[in-house]
Design an enzyme around this catalytic site. Structure first.
Site, PDB file in Angstrom:
ATOM      1  N   ASP A  38      48.594  87.033 -18.391  1.00 21.19           N
ATOM      2  CA  ASP A  38      50.559  85.735 -18.103  1.00 21.19           C
ATOM      3  C   ASP A  38      49.337  84.509 -19.013  1.00 21.19           C
ATOM      4  O   ASP A  38      48.599  84.469 -18.918  1.00 21.19           O
ATOM      5  CB  ASP A  38      50.951  86.399 -16.696  1.00 21.19           C
ATOM      6  CG  ASP A  38      51.616  88.151 -16.862  1.00 21.19           C
ATOM      7  OD1 ASP A  38      51.700  88.101 -17.910  1.00 21.19           O
ATOM      8  OD2 ASP A  38      51.106  88.388 -15.667  1.00 21.19           O
ATOM      9  N   ASN A  81      56.016  96.145 -11.202  1.00 19.58           N
ATOM     10  CA  ASN A  81      56.083  96.676 -12.591  1.00 19.58           C
ATOM     11  C   ASN A  81      54.959  95.890 -13.684  1.00 19.58           C
ATOM     12  O   ASN A  81      55.043  96.974 -14.512  1.00 19.58           O
ATOM     13  CB  ASN A  81      57.652  95.833 -13.392  1.00 19.58           C
ATOM     14  CG  ASN A  81      58.874  96.319 -12.824  1.00 19.58           C
ATOM     15  OD1 ASN A  81      58.186  97.257 -12.215  1.00 19.58           O
ATOM     16  ND2 ASN A  81      59.449  96.142 -13.096  1.00 19.58           N
TER      17      ASN A  81
END
Length: 1180
Positions: A516, A844
């Site tokens: 990320d 998620n």
């Protein structure tokens, strides 16, 4: 009333009680239970008796079945209460608290769940009754000043609170606990901690260690040997002047050696268990958001108490049982707790109680929060009713205390240990049979007494059994356990919390990291530094110098009317899940860093005082939580005497596509709305690109007004008829503005990325930001190179598998990606044979984290769902910590291989030396006695495992490429060292044993020669331990040794122990003292192991490989093994992981299999990337 106050009454329970599919418990025929103190006889039929809290119940069934629907009256009768709060067998004490100031007992509160019971909820007076009875506040939570509760609330007072406003509690209650905060609350309900699994005692571990069948067999033989020795010493008449018989000493020595082996092994296990208990405690440690004294604060999960009011956000794991107070569209996944696969929508406790009383409650009503379940969407608060061992999750965890599962490395080592044990056992069996046949053949001419013959046979048996003990490498599983325990403890200090042990070893061979951006590569300290309001009002702050026409935020806001400022303020404050909080005594905002940055902007420039005040004054009718698929979130607010206003914020380019109008004339009290022209849209896109080019995250803000809600003709949600479907209303929006949020790069990230790439690990950025921002930051990090590919998630997910495989080797940035895109990326990379590590922080992200070989979740910004799905938690959310995990993962694998190399060398040497010397001896005696072999076994199993498993990684560990998944534990280079050292050690010991009398002076006695052989053998193992600190062909075996105190200390123990044995071992070890000359021979010959290792390392690996291939060619395989984990094609070497054994390719021009082409492409990509990295003097 309290259960103890319920009168002793006789009732009958209807036989037709049943339960709905939702598991919610309700009384049947509620209309007959119409008065508080009377019962309708017509409802009762068959009977049986049972006693409940002083009440005698009569029922026809073995259990009280869940009723069909709740009673339509406000309060339950005494009989109903007796049934509802009937204690389960063995839990009667939970219903009888001692001197409790609260209206409800632990047992009564537990009746809300398992199964869910609306009757129990009704019986306590609903959420208001709980508020009164638990002496808390649904809005302000518990008081931080509470110590002992000074007043008592009765059951009747609590249930009456559902109909009256809250008043002062009744009769004063004098608590017997006065010290400590929340003392009464903790005394009655306990906190949210679970008792840790009781560690095994040292005696228990010693007993388990001794259960080894071989050790028991050796003990039996030693005891028999001791008995015969004692008989020969004390039961036989010795000739005058004969030396004292000491045959019993060997039996004693073997028993002592067994005790030492068991004690050392059990102490290691004890220390290991203590380390893992600490790690497990840290693993369960987390912070939760709670309201106390009206303020939102963060506390440790174990400090949650009954009566606390907790916040709910998407991704949270429910830490304790409770009742939902209020919120928006809260849905939970309770599959892990109840097995219910459907999402469970939560209804506010007040609404549920109102419908129960009105008689309109149905099976879909659910206000129960179950610990261990996960919040999928929505925000809200809930009241805690059960904690710790009393909660659903606590009870489940208490019944599931399990042993730690073995890791793949431990399993693989176990198989190797079994194979070695079988070979060693076979050698011992052959040795026993040969010596036994020789013993039997010599019996006719043997004139020794029967006791001596029996002792001679036992000596043969003991040597054979001891050989098995030496051959069985118990130290292999111990080595990996110690390495993992040591590594995980040290990794925790370096901000890596290992949740799944196998991840530690897997990470060492990772070939790619999908990271990320926000919070991992960047600092996650976000600030609004730029923006545009409408289509013209652009501002900048703390960035580049403003250009012509650009202003500061303060100047821009000053030019706006009060109406415009109010509109912008409401769009930020109301459409947010962050809230007011306090950290380190300072007021702050708690929540998503993006949202807190925008709230800070509203506070600093728009005059916002408190988020709580803004939300309290607004009438919010619908909340749309952030959805990573559509990259936005929204809320609907009723404007006083005005329309319903629908606010949306999220990814700026996505929102821009949904807008058709824009605000205008922001200086007027009556804000204008005009059409958004094509030119305006292009201008705004250029602004987005401009912000993104400055590495800013761009967030768009839009809104739209509706006359009614839900709007006429718009589809509504099936489970919420008062809420509109988001997709139907998210169109033709009015553009309000865009803000640019700066998130500085973390210090050290460019260097960490460069280290990864140097170590053969490809780093990819997978982010939800737009492509331009992602590329700018990827260049700053050094992730995006000149030959790298960057693309957006929607484009990536629409590629075919073959197209994905073609671009993946060079894909370095995936922007605007959804969690599904991340999952697809991980799946394809694994298909291509990569070992994939993934970082994630959102709910998620769970599937991708689970699918990855190693999943990293964020300790600070990560949701509980992400943490649960991950195998390692980055406590500081820093990408640089991944480098530490990579280094420690490789260190674990290296530690195991070092020990394995050492163990196999000793095994081969000891077995061959014992076997050959015993068979060749006229007395059928091994040059190494049973006690000596047990000492060697202690050295190579326990001490060596401790010494070699505790080497910390050095920066040089990143100088090599990762090993393939199918790489064996024993590589070709290791076999070279094992066989080379075994040959040297056997040559030295055979020469000393068979030729010592011809080489050394005649004055050396037989016992001295045997002592020299034993001493030399042990010292060779000590020196060889230093050789095994390196697995490569480099010569510096002392690198970093000054930092490994374990290695230094253990070697001092081994050296000291060997010196003591030689000087004082005497009869116990069947040796004698030796002089300085003999010591010199032992140590010098043993020290030659070190230069001999240099000679072995100088042998080219290519030469060894050719020899290996020639040997394997004799066996007939057409595909030659290369380094034990490669298949060789003509002119190519490829890993086994890309396919099964291939046939012999007759021509280089012949088409290669697809997996070969993939491997070539991957290697070309890695070579290209390495070249790019080397060409960069420093990351841009």
């Amino acid at each position: 009333m309290a259960p103890s106050d319920i009168p002793n009454i006789q009732i009958n329970i209807a036989a037709d009680d049943s339960s709905n599919d939702d598991g919610v418990r309700r009384l049947s025929n509620p209309e007959t239970l119409h008065t508080p103190n009377t019962l309708a006889p017509s409802t009762f039929s068959k009977s049986r008796s049972s006693s409940v809290s002083g009440a005698t119940l009569t029922a026809d069934d073995e259990s009280i079945a869940p009723p069909h629907k709740p009673s339509t009256v406000a309060h339950c009768t005494d009989a109903e209460l007796a049934v509802i709060f009937k204690p389960d067998a063995g839990n009667e004490q939970d219903f009888q608290p001692e001197n409790s100031p609260f209206a409800f007992s632990v047992g009564q509160l537990n009746k809300f769940l398992n199964p869910k019971s609306l009757d129990a909820f009704k019986a306590v007076g609903g959420i208001k009754g709980l508020e009164k009875g638990l002496q808390t506040d649904l809005t302000a939570g518990l008081s931080i000043d509470e110590c002992a509760v000074a007043s008592k609330v009765t059951f009747e007072e609590a249930i009456q609170a559902s109909e009256t406003s809250r008043d002062a509690t009744s009769a004063a209650h004098v608590s017997d606990g006065s010290a400590g905060s929340f003392s009464d609350r903790k005394r009655i309900f306990k906190d949210n901690s679970l008792p840790s699994k009781k560690a095994k005692s040292l005696w228990r571990l010693m007993w388990e260690q001794y259960q080894d069948k071989i050790l028991i067999l050796l003990t039996v033989a030693a005891v028999i040997s001791l008995a015969l020795g004692l008989y020969e010493t004390f039961g036989v008449v010795h000739a005058p002047g004969a030396p004292p018989a000491v045959d019993w000493i060997e039996g004693v020595a073997i028993c002592v050696a067994i005790v030492i082996v068991v004690l050392v092994g059990s102490l290691n296990d004890w220390q290991k268990e203590r380390q893992f208990v600490k790690l497990n405690a840290k693993k369960e440690d987390r912070e939760v958001k709670v309201i106390r004294s009206g303020k939102s604060i963060q506390i440790n999960v174990v400090d949650i108490l009954v009566g606390d009011v907790l916040h709910l956000e998407p991704g949270d794991m429910i830490p304790a049982d409770g009742i939902f107070i209020s919120g928006h569209n809260v849905k939970c996944d309770e599959s892990s707790a109840t097995g219910e696969s459907d999402q469970m929508k939560k209804t506010a406790g007040d609404e549920v109680y109102r419908r129960i009383v009105a008689g309109t409650a149905d099976g879909k009503l659910d206000c129960f929060m179950i610990s261990g379940s996960k919040v999928l969407e929505g925000v809200g608060t809930y009241l805690v009713t059960s904690t710790g061992v009393n909660s659903s999750f606590g009870k489940l965890m208490m019944s599931l205390h399990q042993e730690v599962e073995p890791t793949p490395l431990q399993v693989k080592l176990g198989k190797i240990a079994d194979a070695i044990a079988y070979l060693g056992g076979g050698a011992a069996l052959v040795l026993f049979m040969v010596l036994f046949f020789r013993f039997c053949a010599g019996l006719p001419s043997d004139s020794r007494p029967a006791a001596e013959k029996g002792s001679a046979f036992l000596d043969i048996l003991i040597v054979a059994i001891t050989l098995i003990v030496v051959a069985i490498p118990e130290g292999l599983p111990l080595a990996v356990t110690l390495a993992l325990a040591f590594a995980t403890t040290r990794m925790l200090k370096e901000n890596n919390l290992v949740r799944v042990l196998r991840a530690c070893e897997t990470m060492g061979n990772a070939t790619t990291v999908c990271s990320d951006k926000t919070g991992t590569l960047t600092q996650n300290k976000m600030t609004v530094v730029a923006g545009i309001i409408g289509t013209n009002e652009k501002f900048f702050m703390n960035q580049d110098q403003p250009q012509a026409g650009e202003r500061t935020p303060r100047d821009t806001v000053a030019a706006m009317s009060a109406t415009a400022k109010e509109l912008l303020l409401k769009s930020i404050a109301l459409n947010s899940t962050a809230f007011d909080g306090e950290e380190n005594g300072e007021a702050t905002f708690i929540g998503s860093k993006t949202e807190t940055a925008m709230l800070s902007f509203a506070r600093d420039y728009l005059g916002m005082q408190s988020v709580q005040i803004e939300r309290t004054q607004a009438e919010t009718v619908q909340m749309i939580p952030f959805d990573s698929k559509i990259k936005c979130m929204g809320c609907v607010v009723k404007i006083p005497k005005g329309p319903y206003r629908f606010f949306v914020k999220g990814a700026s380019e996505i929102l821009l596509e949904k807008t058709s109008h824009t605000v205008s004339d922001l200086s007027s009290e009556h804000i204008g709305v005009s059409n958004l022209s094509v030119e305006d849209k292009e201008s705004l896109k250029n602004t987005i690109n401009e912000f993104a080019g400055r590495s800013l995250r761009t967030i768009g803000i839009v809104y739209k007004d509706y006359a009614a809600w839900p709007p006429a003709g718009v589809p509504v949600k099936e489970d919420a008829p008062n809420e509109a479907q988001f997709g139907a209303i998210f169109q033709d929006m009015i553009f309000l503005g865009i803000v640019g949020i700066m998130d500085p790069l973390r210090p050290g990230v460019p260097e960490a990325v460069r280290q990864c790439q140097h170590a053969g690990v490809t780093v990819r950025m997978v982010t939800g930001d737009n492509l331009i921002t992602a590329k700018a930051i990827a260049r700053d990090c050094g992730i995006l190179t000149e030959t790298g590919i960057s693309m957006e998630g929607p484009q990536f997910r629409n590629l075919t598998e073959s197209e994905m495989d073609a671009i993946l080797p060079n894909l370095q940035v995936l922007a605007r990606s959804s969690p599904e895109d991340k999952k697809i990326l991980v799946g394809r990379l694994k298909f291509l044979g990569e070992t994939v590590a993934v970082t994630g922080d959102g709910t998620n992200d769970g599937p991708a984290l689970k699918m990855a070989d190693v999943g990293f979740s964020m300790g600070i910004a990560g949701t509980e769902v992400a943490k649960e799905a991950s195998s390692i938690i980055l406590m500081d959310d820093n990408f640089a910590s991944i480098i530490k995990a990579l280094m420690w993962g490789r260190a674990v694998n290296d530690a195991v291989q070092k020990f394995l190399q050492f163990q196999l060398t000793v095994n081969i040497t000891a077995v061959f030396l014992t076997f050959v010397s015993a068979v060749s001896s006229a007395k059928m005696e091994s040059v190494l006695t049973a006690v000596q072999l047990l000492w060697v076994n202690l050295i190579m199993d326990t001490f060596a495992a401790l010494a070699l498993a505790t080497d910390a990684p050095t920066p040089e560990i990143l100088n090599r490429k990762p090993s393939p998944k199918s790489a064996p534990l024993v590589t070709l280079n290791m076999w070279k060292m094992i066989i080379g050292q075994a040959i040297f050690q056997l040559a030295v010991t055979y020469v000393l044993y068979f030729g010592g009398r011809d080489i050394f002076p005649a004055s050396w006695t037989e016992k001295e020669l045997r002592t020299v052989v034993f001493n030399t053998f042990v010292w060779m193992q000590i020196f060889n331990e230093f050789n095994n600190r390196r697995l490569d062909n480099k010569f510096n075996i002392f690198q970093g040794i000054q930092h490994n105190y374990f290695f230094i200390g253990i070697n001092c123990i081994m050296v000291g122990g060997q010196v003591m044995i030689v000087y004082v071992g005497g009869a116990a070890f069947s040796i004698t003292r030796i002089n300085g000359q003999q010591w010199a021979v032992c140590v010098v010959l043993a020290a030659l192991c070190v230069p001999w290792a240099i000679v072995i390392r100088l042998i080219p690996d290519e030469f060894v490989e050719k020899c290996w291939n020639k040997v394997t060619a004799i066996c007939g395989p057409k595909v030659k093994a290369c380094n034990d984990f490669f298949w060789r094609y003509p002119g190519k070497i490829i890993p086994k992981r890309f396919g099964p054994k291939a046939r012999l390719v007759s021509s280089v021009n012949e088409a290669q299999p697809a997996h070969v082409q993939t491997w070539e492409m991957t290697e070309q990509r890695r070579a290209s990337q390495s070249a790019d990295v080397e060409n960069q003097n420093q990351p841009r």
